[in-house]
Design an enzyme around this catalytic site. Structure first.
Site, PDB file in Angstrom:
ATOM      1  N   CYS A 104       0.830  -1.204   0.000  1.00 30.42           N
ATOM      2  CA  CYS A 104       0.000   0.000   0.000  1.00 30.42           C
ATOM      3  C   CYS A 104       0.866   1.257   0.000  1.00 30.42           C
ATOM      4  O   CYS A 104       1.380   1.665   1.050  1.00 30.42           O
ATOM      5  CB  CYS A 104      -0.922  -0.026   1.230  1.00 30.42           C
TER       6      CYS A 104
ATOM      7  N   CYS B 281      -0.356   4.190   2.095  1.00 31.65           N
ATOM      8  CA  CYS B 281      -0.155   3.994   3.530  1.00 31.65           C
ATOM      9  C   CYS B 281       1.303   4.183   3.932  1.00 31.65           C
ATOM     10  O   CYS B 281       1.603   4.781   4.965  1.00 31.65           O
ATOM     11  CB  CYS B 281      -0.553   2.574   3.928  1.00 31.65           C
ATOM     12  N   ASP B 282       2.226   3.652   3.156  1.00 28.24           N
ATOM     13  CA  ASP B 282       3.615   3.522   3.615  1.00 28.24           C
ATOM     14  C   ASP B 282       4.625   4.359   2.840  1.00 28.24           C
ATOM     15  O   ASP B 282       5.791   4.431   3.245  1.00 28.24           O
ATOM     16  CB  ASP B 282       4.036   2.039   3.545  1.00 28.24           C
TER      17      ASP B 282
HETATM   18  C1  LIG Z   1       0.558  -3.638   4.675  1.00 31.80           C
HETATM   19  C2  LIG Z   1      -0.645  -2.727   4.700  1.00 31.80           C
HETATM   20  C3  LIG Z   1      -0.531  -1.494   5.274  1.00 31.80           C
HETATM   21  C4  LIG Z   1      -1.632  -0.657   5.310  1.00 31.80           C
HETATM   22  N1  LIG Z   1      -1.494   0.560   5.912  1.00 31.80           N
HETATM   23  C5  LIG Z   1      -2.546   1.396   5.953  1.00 31.80           C
HETATM   24  C6  LIG Z   1      -2.414   2.681   6.555  1.00 31.80           C
HETATM   25  O1  LIG Z   1      -1.338   3.070   7.032  1.00 31.80           O
HETATM   26  N2  LIG Z   1      -3.499   3.492   6.540  1.00 31.80           N
HETATM   27  C7  LIG Z   1      -4.689   3.111   5.979  1.00 31.80           C
HETATM   28  O2  LIG Z   1      -5.642   3.887   6.015  1.00 31.80           O
HETATM   29  N3  LIG Z   1      -4.838   1.906   5.398  1.00 31.80           N
HETATM   30  C8  LIG Z   1      -3.794   1.035   5.374  1.00 31.80           C
HETATM   31  N4  LIG Z   1      -3.917  -0.165   4.755  1.00 31.80           N
HETATM   32  C9  LIG Z   1      -5.207  -0.515   4.137  1.00 31.80           C
HETATM   33  C10 LIG Z   1      -6.178  -0.991   5.224  1.00 31.80           C
HETATM   34  O3  LIG Z   1      -5.523  -1.952   6.019  1.00 31.80           O
HETATM   35  C11 LIG Z   1      -7.429  -1.604   4.603  1.00 31.80           C
HETATM   36  O4  LIG Z   1      -8.047  -0.675   3.748  1.00 31.80           O
HETATM   37  C12 LIG Z   1      -8.416  -1.997   5.703  1.00 31.80           C
HETATM   38  O5  LIG Z   1      -7.788  -2.902   6.593  1.00 31.80           O
HETATM   39  C13 LIG Z   1      -9.656  -2.649   5.125  1.00 31.80           C
HETATM   40  O6  LIG Z   1     -10.444  -3.033   6.199  1.00 31.80           O
HETATM   41  P1  LIG Z   1     -11.586  -4.138   6.071  1.00 31.80           P
HETATM   42  O7  LIG Z   1     -12.145  -4.279   7.425  1.00 31.80           O
HETATM   43  O8  LIG Z   1     -12.487  -3.781   4.955  1.00 31.80           O
HETATM   44  O9  LIG Z   1     -10.858  -5.485   5.620  1.00 31.80           O
HETATM   45  P2  LIG Z   1      -9.635  -6.282   6.214  1.00 31.80           P
HETATM   46  O10 LIG Z   1      -8.733  -5.460   7.035  1.00 31.80           O
HETATM   47  O11 LIG Z   1      -9.076  -7.012   5.043  1.00 31.80           O
HETATM   48  O12 LIG Z   1     -10.301  -7.348   7.210  1.00 31.80           O
HETATM   49  C14 LIG Z   1     -11.023  -8.444   6.716  1.00 31.80           C
HETATM   50  C15 LIG Z   1     -11.465  -9.330   7.869  1.00 31.80           C
HETATM   51  O13 LIG Z   1     -12.386 -10.293   7.347  1.00 31.80           O
HETATM   52  C16 LIG Z   1     -12.018 -11.585   7.803  1.00 31.80           C
HETATM   53  N5  LIG Z   1     -12.501 -12.582   6.841  1.00 31.80           N
HETATM   54  C17 LIG Z   1     -12.066 -12.825   5.579  1.00 31.80           C
HETATM   55  N6  LIG Z   1     -12.743 -13.860   5.044  1.00 31.80           N
HETATM   56  C18 LIG Z   1     -13.614 -14.275   6.011  1.00 31.80           C
HETATM   57  C19 LIG Z   1     -14.561 -15.332   6.078  1.00 31.80           C
HETATM   58  N7  LIG Z   1     -14.778 -16.166   5.067  1.00 31.80           N
HETATM   59  N8  LIG Z   1     -15.273 -15.474   7.233  1.00 31.80           N
HETATM   60  C20 LIG Z   1     -15.079 -14.627   8.289  1.00 31.80           C
HETATM   61  N9  LIG Z   1     -14.193 -13.610   8.265  1.00 31.80           N
HETATM   62  C21 LIG Z   1     -13.469 -13.452   7.143  1.00 31.80           C
HETATM   63  C22 LIG Z   1     -10.494 -11.526   7.916  1.00 31.80           C
HETATM   64  O14 LIG Z   1     -10.025 -12.590   8.744  1.00 31.80           O
HETATM   65  C23 LIG Z   1     -10.341 -10.134   8.526  1.00 31.80           C
HETATM   66  O15 LIG Z   1     -10.579 -10.201   9.917  1.00 31.80           O
HETATM   67  C24 LIG Z   1      -2.855  -1.053   4.724  1.00 31.80           C
HETATM   68  C25 LIG Z   1      -2.970  -2.308   4.132  1.00 31.80           C
HETATM   69  C26 LIG Z   1      -1.889  -3.142   4.133  1.00 31.80           C
HETATM   70  C27 LIG Z   1      -2.023  -4.523   3.514  1.00 31.80           C
END
Ligand SMILES: Cc1cc2nc3c(=O)[nH]c(=O)nc-3n(C[C@H](O)[C@H](O)[C@H](O)COP(=O)(O)OP(=O)(O)OC[C@H]3O[C@@H](n4cnc5c(N)ncnc54)[C@H](O)[C@@H]3O)c2cc1C
Length: 354
Positions: free
Chosen positions: A145, A148-149
């Site tokens: 990302c 983010c970084d």
């Molecule tokens: C390395 C990295 C660094 C980042 N840094 C930043 C930052 O500094 N600032 C920022 O704003 N954003 C950052 N992001 C982006 C941010 O992390 C994502 O946009 C955000 O986490 C998305 O949130 P979410 O809850 O939609 O999904 P996710 O964080 O992907 O969470 C998904 C959840 O769903 C669960 N899940 C998946 N499949 C199933 C299933 N079948 N049954 C039950 N549960 C399931 C997973 O286990 C997890 O708990 C970063 C991303 C990465 C990869």
């Protein structure tokens, strides 16, 4: 329908799949609204933010906060309001036959729960290459990302891996910070739209970007303590060098670099919606109502909502995922209220039909 052990499945008002920032925000709002949410962790408790050591752009933390710390605080906040977290993975969803019937949420481990409403907050997983060093250095010089970084890499040499729009956009963004951004793409031609290719060519002419065509990342060297020392690259004049590793024309060489950004796409975690009639786009992202006003997180199946990166292929930020999680909890609350009203008025309506 009973479970495999003959028991009736537990019935819940609201089930949320995911304990990333979207799922936990939904859980905070839903618990405060009295909807007693059951929140399922999936295989990555805490979601993508647990992969990063420093979240510098989440409002309210001027000194930054580590991803796991932010997630832990949100989980505590949700649990303080009464949300229940469980370590289960959703395998499939069977929508209720009638609008007032609960949905059956089936888990990979075999059991199931019935839910009046369900929020899919299962995120999207950044694709990775599975090359040596990648796992150990994720968050310590390897990132998926740039938004983010990127700012952690001022005046450093960066490598972006990929050849599509995302890679071009990430590389373009990283030129704000890096001394040079090198783009490694496994083929001669880039898949990105003409707009992005033009933008990148301008950066090449300005000396801010260097293109490495027909080149693939083979390994990343470094340590979590010291960061990245360099990478090992493969080159073949006709592309796809990893597949042609034994070909005498394939060159393998070390390259000095300070940071690696993988920009080879994301896969939304939506397999469990197969056969439900819930629409997804070609890549698998859930289609929601969107637009203005309430109900934006509704899917085509009443009582099923979706939020965060599982829907949003564009912004993919913690704050936007959290915002959508809040919307989904409020949409689910309105739905549960209307369901309660329908159920209460059903006997009277049935009587008046006679
Ligand atoms: C390395 C990295 C660094 C980042 N840094 C930043 C930052 O500094 N600032 C920022 O704003 N954003 C950052 N992001 C982006 C941010 O992390 C994502 O946009 C955000 O986490 C998305 O949130 P979410 O809850 O939609 O999904 P996710 O964080 O992907 O969470 C998904 C959840 O769903 C669960 N899940 C998946 N499949 C199933 C299933 N079948 N049954 C039950 N549960 C399931 C997973 O286990 C997890 O708990 C970063 C991303 C990465 C990869």
């Amino acid at each position: 329908m009973t479970d495999s052990d003959g028991e009736d499945p537990e019935r819940r008002r609201l089930v949320i799949a995911g304990t990333g920032i979207a799922g936990l925000t939904a859980a905070i709002y839903a618990a405060r609204a009295g909807n007693d949410p059951l929140v399922l962790e999936g295989v990555e408790p805490g979601g993508q933010l647990t992969l990063t050591t420093d979240v510098a752009n989440y409002p309210g933390f001027p000194e930054g906060i580590s991803g796991p710390d932010l997630i832990e605080r949100m989980e505590t906040q949700a649990e303080n309001f009464g949300a229940e977290t469980r370590h289960s993975v959703v395998e499939s969803v069977v929508p209720g036959e009638e609008e007032s019937d609960p949905h059956r949420i089936e888990f990979a481990a075999g059991e199931a729960v019935l839910a009046d409403a369900f929020i899919a907050a299962s995120g999207a997983s950044a694709r990775t290459l599975n090359v040596p060093g990648e796992d150990d250095l994720m968050g310590y010089g390897v990132s998926t990302c740039a938004t983010c970084d990127g700012a952690f890499f001022r005046d450093q040499e960066l490598l972006v891996v990929g050849g599509g729009d995302a890679a071009m956009e990430e590389a373009h963004f990283l030129t704000k910070f890096a001394s040079t951004v090198h783009i490694a793409h496994r083929r001669e031609e880039f898949r990105a739209e003409a707009y992005w290719i033009d933008e990148i060519e301008r950066k090449v002419e300005a000396g801010e970007v260097e293109l490495m065509r027909n080149t693939e990342l083979a390994a990343i060297e470094g340590t979590p303590e010291g960061g990245i020392d360099g990478v090992r690259l493969l080159y073949h004049p006709e592309g796809h060098p990893t597949d042609k590793r034994d070909d005498p024309s394939t060159e393998e060489f070390d390259f000095d670099i300070d940071g690696v950004f993988l920009a080879i796409g994301h896969t939304p975690n939506t397999n469990y919606f197969e056969g439900t009639g819930i629409e997804t786009d070609d890549a698998g992202y859930v289609e929601t109502e969107g637009g203005r006003g309430g109900g934006r997180t509704r899917t085509g199946v009443p009582g099923i909502f979706a939020a965060g990166d599982v829907v949003d292929f564009h912004y993919q930020q913690a704050i936007t995922a959290g915002g959508m999680g809040c919307q989904a909890a409020m949409d689910a609350d309105s739905y549960l209220d209307s369901l309660a009203r329908t159920t209460e008025t059903e006997p009277a309506a049935a009587a008046s039909d006679d």
